[in-house]
Scaffold this active site. Structure first.
Site, PDB file in Angstrom:
ATOM      1  N   ASP A  10      43.739  45.995  49.897  1.00 18.07           N
ATOM      2  CA  ASP A  10      43.491  44.683  48.609  1.00 18.07           C
ATOM      3  C   ASP A  10      44.853  44.302  49.137  1.00 18.07           C
ATOM      4  OD1 ASP A  10      42.811  43.112  46.700  1.00 18.07           O
ATOM      5  OD2 ASP A  10      44.056  44.061  45.413  1.00 18.07           O
ATOM      6  N   SER A  11      45.120  42.929  48.615  1.00 22.41           N
ATOM      7  CA  SER A  11      46.217  42.497  48.404  1.00 22.41           C
ATOM      8  C   SER A  11      47.421  43.029  47.520  1.00 22.41           C
ATOM      9  CB  SER A  11      46.010  40.679  48.082  1.00 22.41           C
ATOM     10  OG  SER A  11      45.646  40.858  46.658  1.00 22.41           O
ATOM     11  N   TYR A  42      46.931  36.855  47.305  1.00 25.51           N
ATOM     12  CA  TYR A  42      46.068  35.959  48.377  1.00 25.51           C
ATOM     13  C   TYR A  42      45.434  34.904  47.893  1.00 25.51           C
ATOM     14  CZ  TYR A  42      46.765  40.240  51.861  1.00 25.51           C
ATOM     15  OH  TYR A  42      47.100  41.097  52.644  1.00 25.51           O
ATOM     16  N   GLY A  43      44.848  34.870  46.585  1.00 27.33           N
ATOM     17  CA  GLY A  43      43.757  34.075  46.136  1.00 27.33           C
ATOM     18  C   GLY A  43      44.394  32.697  46.072  1.00 27.33           C
ATOM     19  N   CYS A  73      38.605  43.577  47.901  1.00 25.34           N
ATOM     20  CA  CYS A  73      39.257  42.351  47.607  1.00 25.34           C
ATOM     21  C   CYS A  73      38.535  41.458  47.725  1.00 25.34           C
ATOM     22  CB  CYS A  73      40.426  41.982  48.575  1.00 25.34           C
ATOM     23  SG  CYS A  73      41.370  40.534  48.239  1.00 25.34           S
ATOM     24  N   THR A  75      39.011  38.157  47.412  1.00 26.33           N
ATOM     25  CA  THR A  75      39.363  36.843  48.229  1.00 26.33           C
ATOM     26  C   THR A  75      38.918  37.169  49.712  1.00 26.33           C
ATOM     27  OG1 THR A  75      41.141  36.677  46.546  1.00 26.33           O
ATOM     28  CG2 THR A  75      41.281  35.390  48.749  1.00 26.33           C
ATOM     29  N   GLU A 152      48.942  42.472  37.501  1.00 24.22           N
ATOM     30  CA  GLU A 152      50.026  43.045  38.298  1.00 24.22           C
ATOM     31  C   GLU A 152      51.250  43.187  37.384  1.00 24.22           C
ATOM     32  OE1 GLU A 152      50.302  44.012  42.006  1.00 24.22           O
ATOM     33  OE2 GLU A 152      48.295  43.799  42.197  1.00 24.22           O
ATOM     34  N   CYS A 186      36.728  39.573  41.604  1.00 23.69           N
ATOM     35  CA  CYS A 186      38.072  39.918  42.000  1.00 23.69           C
ATOM     36  C   CYS A 186      38.304  41.272  41.508  1.00 23.69           C
ATOM     37  CB  CYS A 186      39.005  38.828  41.437  1.00 23.69           C
ATOM     38  SG  CYS A 186      40.724  39.568  41.543  1.00 23.69           S
ATOM     39  N   THR A 187      38.856  42.257  42.376  1.00 23.35           N
ATOM     40  CA  THR A 187      39.100  43.510  41.983  1.00 23.35           C
ATOM     41  C   THR A 187      40.152  43.778  41.073  1.00 23.35           C
ATOM     42  OG1 THR A 187      40.108  43.913  43.947  1.00 23.35           O
ATOM     43  CG2 THR A 187      37.907  44.300  44.278  1.00 23.35           C
ATOM     44  N   HIS A 188      40.855  42.686  40.597  1.00 25.32           N
ATOM     45  CA  HIS A 188      41.813  43.087  39.592  1.00 25.32           C
ATOM     46  C   HIS A 188      41.280  43.133  38.344  1.00 25.32           C
ATOM     47  CE1 HIS A 188      45.110  42.315  42.673  1.00 25.32           C
ATOM     48  NE2 HIS A 188      45.922  42.587  41.938  1.00 25.32           N
TER      49      HIS A 188
END
Ligand code: DGL
Length: 269
Positions: A10-11, A42-43, A73, A75, A152, A186-188
């Site tokens: 992932d980013s 990255y998004g 990810c 994105t 984050e 989005c995986t976040h």
């Protein structure tokens, strides 16, 4: 049986929500995770930049001879899946198709919401797949560019006034549209499940794209007799300070780290 590891990237830290599901479903697998923490997010970047970064991420993981690579990810999955699949002779699994398939199963009203990064939403990849798999569905999408930096930063707790305000604003139109299923593209975003669920209300099913991809990988490995046997584990690599990773990774993973991440140089060309 295949004892080679599964590569996941992932980013940043968001892909750890997919690792959490992989570890739960496939405890015997060895996972190599790379989070490109020096270049997250990255998004908001162009497709060319995302593809360049993604190629470097996959090249790093391929040093470990993985049996499959999971693009944890949204994105990268929505912008570069086809290139990465064409360039690699091992399965490369993205999050878009598993998430859309799960949403199509979940929805009763056919009114579906999608939230993801700007690059994912504008790629049209999720929307296009909905058109193919559920032509009658109405899809309402919203880019949520502030979610990744806030997650984050650790600002994902329910009651945090910043995330609550941002979520309330981002989700207002989807709530008004009356969607019964919302893809967290989005995986976040699974870290925001409580906050998002609180805004959308109880009747709305939330689809975790990384979790859906973990289930798809698990099925694929079983069908292809490629599961590992024995004790699994996970090794973590990042492109920026490892100490920052350790601070949040246990929250994302919901398990304690056996050892912390190693920092690597990702700009190899
Ligand atoms: N977890 C990534 C995704 O699923 C975050 C994207 C970003 O870096 O902006 O899209």
């Amino acid at each position: 049986m295949d004892q080679r590891p599964i590569g996941v990237f992932d980013s940043g830290l968001g892909g750890l929500t997919a690792v959490r599901q992989l570890r739960r479903l496939l405890p015997s697998e060895q996972i190599i995770y790379f989070g490109d923490t020096a270049r997250v997010p990255y998004g908001n970047r162009s497709r060319e930049t995302i593809l360049k970064y993604a190629r470097q991420d996959v090249a790093f993981l391929r040093r470990f001879d993985p049996k499959a690579v999971v693009i944890a990810c949204g994105t990268v999955s929505s912008n570069c899946l086809h290139e990465l699949q064409a360039e690699n002779d091992i399965p490369v699994v993205g999050v878009v198709e598993p998430a859309v398939r799960q949403a199509v199963q979940e929805t009763k009203s056919g009114r579906v919401g999608l939230i993801a990064t700007r690059a994912s939403v504008s790629s049209g990849a999720y929307q296009e797949l909905f058109r193919r798999l559920a032509p009658g569905a109405e899809v309402f999408s919203r880019a949520c560019p502030l979610f990744v930096p806030l997650v984050e930063e650790g600002r994902f707790q329910p009651g945090d006034p910043v995330i609550e305000t941002v979520a309330g604003e981002y989700l207002a139109d989807l709530k008004r549209a009356g969607v019964d299923t919302l893809v967290l593209g989005c995986t976040h975003y699974p870290l925001l499940t409580e906050v998002i669920g609180g805004v959308m209300g109880e009747g709305v099913a939330l689809v975790d794209a990384g979790g859906a991809a973990a289930q798809a990988v698990s099925r694929w490995l079983a069908e292809h007799d490629a599961l590992a046997a024995g004790g699994g584990g996970a090794d973590y690599y990042v492109s920026d300070r490892a100490a920052d990773f350790a601070r949040l990774a246990e929250i994302f993973l919901q398990e304690s780290l056996e050892h912390t991440a190693k920092q690597i140089e990702i700009e190899m060309d």
